[in-house]
Design a protein around this motif. Sequence first.
Motif, PDB file in Angstrom:
ATOM      1  N   MET A 157       0.842  -1.189   0.000  1.00  0.00           N
ATOM      2  CA  MET A 157       0.000   0.000   0.000  1.00  0.00           C
ATOM      3  C   MET A 157       0.887   1.252   0.000  1.00  0.00           C
ATOM      4  N   THR A 158       0.565   2.129  -0.861  1.00  0.00           N
ATOM      5  CA  THR A 158       1.368   3.337  -0.944  1.00  0.00           C
ATOM      6  C   THR A 158       0.482   4.562  -0.822  1.00  0.00           C
ATOM      7  N   ARG A 159       1.088   5.647  -0.481  1.00  0.00           N
ATOM      8  CA  ARG A 159       0.327   6.893  -0.460  1.00  0.00           C
ATOM      9  C   ARG A 159       0.974   7.826  -1.466  1.00  0.00           C
ATOM     10  N   LEU A 162       7.410  13.174  -6.101  1.00  0.00           N
ATOM     11  CA  LEU A 162       8.774  13.218  -5.571  1.00  0.00           C
ATOM     12  C   LEU A 162       9.777  13.005  -6.708  1.00  0.00           C
ATOM     13  N   THR A 163       9.923  14.025  -7.523  1.00  0.00           N
ATOM     14  CA  THR A 163      10.896  13.969  -8.611  1.00  0.00           C
ATOM     15  C   THR A 163      12.313  14.072  -8.042  1.00  0.00           C
ATOM     16  N   ASP A 164      13.301  13.793  -8.894  1.00  0.00           N
ATOM     17  CA  ASP A 164      14.696  13.928  -8.451  1.00  0.00           C
ATOM     18  C   ASP A 164      14.959  15.337  -7.943  1.00  0.00           C
ATOM     19  N   ARG A 184      12.855  17.585  -6.729  1.00  0.00           N
ATOM     20  CA  ARG A 184      12.211  17.876  -5.451  1.00  0.00           C
ATOM     21  C   ARG A 184      12.879  17.101  -4.320  1.00  0.00           C
ATOM     22  N   LEU A 185      13.218  15.847  -4.613  1.00  0.00           N
ATOM     23  CA  LEU A 185      13.898  15.047  -3.591  1.00  0.00           C
ATOM     24  C   LEU A 185      15.229  15.693  -3.220  1.00  0.00           C
ATOM     25  N   ASP A 186      15.965  16.148  -4.222  1.00  0.00           N
ATOM     26  CA  ASP A 186      17.253  16.791  -3.935  1.00  0.00           C
ATOM     27  C   ASP A 186      17.065  18.073  -3.111  1.00  0.00           C
ATOM     28  N   THR A 236       2.315  11.410  -2.823  1.00  0.00           N
ATOM     29  CA  THR A 236       2.843  12.638  -2.243  1.00  0.00           C
ATOM     30  C   THR A 236       2.583  13.753  -3.226  1.00  0.00           C
ATOM     31  N   LEU A 263      14.592  18.689  -1.015  1.00  0.00           N
ATOM     32  CA  LEU A 263      14.277  18.262   0.353  1.00  0.00           C
ATOM     33  C   LEU A 263      15.519  17.773   1.070  1.00  0.00           C
TER      34      LEU A 263
END
Lengths: 284, 181
Positions: free
Chosen positions: A1-3, A9-11, A13-15, A5, A17
């Motif tokens: 099960m996933t939720r 959560l692209t590279d 945006r992840l970078d 975001t 964060l």
Amino acid sequence: MTRSTHPPLTDERLDRLLRNALADRAEDVLSMAVSADEMTERIAMRPGFGTARPLAWRDAPAGLTLLIVIGLLLAGMVAALVIGSWPRPPITGELAVIGQVVDAVNSRDVAALRSSFAAEATVGLPQIRSDGLQESAASDSDWGMSKELGFVEAWMFHIDSWDMEAALRSCQAEAESTFRCDVTTLWHVMQVEIGEEWTFEFDGPQVTRLEMARVEPSPTNRTLPLGYDDLASWESWLEETHPEQAARLSGNEWIWPFYFRYHPEYAEAIGASIQEYLESQRQP
Amino acid sequence: MSDPEAMAIADQPRADRDGLELASLDAFVRAHYPRMVGLAGLITRDVDQAQDAVQSALERAWRKRRTVREPASLRPWLDRIVVREAIRQTRSGPLAMLFRRPSADWADLAADMPEPAEAAMLREALGRLSPDHRAVVALHLHAGYSVDETARLLQVPFDTVRSRLRAARERLRREMTEVTP
């Protein structure tokens, strides 16, 4: 099960964060660490920086370790004298285990090596300063034999890269469960031979502690052409004749920088360079 | 070069046989310690280990300071030493751990402060990466080194850094998008 975001959560945006999280964490560490002034004071008080200082619990774990090792050695000697068992003849069963350890090292058999050690056993590698002298036996290069640490594999990779061979010369029982053995280590790729002492501590049939110490970095009566001290001459020769190689091949940091300061990645190139060095020395 | 770094260099740096001329140990530590302890802490996750790593690195760097010929190479050289020392600290054996004060894991730092759930998850996920992966992430995304510079600093192949970065991102993304049952 996933939720899901939002936004995804692209590279990028992840970078972003990650950068924020890392900056926050770095700030947290800095806020909890000692001040720069206190760090300066600590460094200034270290041997070689001009000011002697007493050993302290918080600041000198290596010194404390040394004191404890010396204390344990003294206590062991006293205990051995009291019970009249020092020296005593080696015990066959423990010698067999020592032989298994050496065989496992030479065959690069990680499983066999681990099977000779207790689960929480530790290993202390010798530390040699850049001037070739032995650092204290209480080194900070201790590592555990427990499986998850992966240091056995790292050590095996290291000695395999240099084609190290350990030759067991003799063993002497030092106490009820401690044996000190003379071992010659032959680093074939570098053509270097070193005299070492390997001290084994046992709990029953299993080794709980293996401490290696270099007692003769450059044995006079050796079979390989170089001793550890001769590596400095090779480095000088390399800098003079092949300066472009010198920075890459010599003095690379490794996870045990004092154990062997050369990176195993360059083992082949270093071996070839040492061979060329030896040939140059033979020429009239 | 930032002001503190300039302070650490006494005169115009000389690229001569003597290497850089640094003003004093005090200025040297003040110029580099804050950055180095933050970087080390990102790898060790432990303040004490980070301090030990930085102390060891600064001692070694100060002793070898004359081997640095170019001012621009000072910072990467220091970062290289401290990152390696920090990774080594994380691999300390049980004996070393006996003499260490109780751990102050970075995952616990400021844990009582309210923060967005996403940031908390990311912090925890970062803590679960291996020290080697954290080192690459910290050097590239925190210290600002390019992939190529990170590879040279760690003395590993370019592809290794790229692969560690990819693996770290994938793992972080996975952990952040999965809901624990």
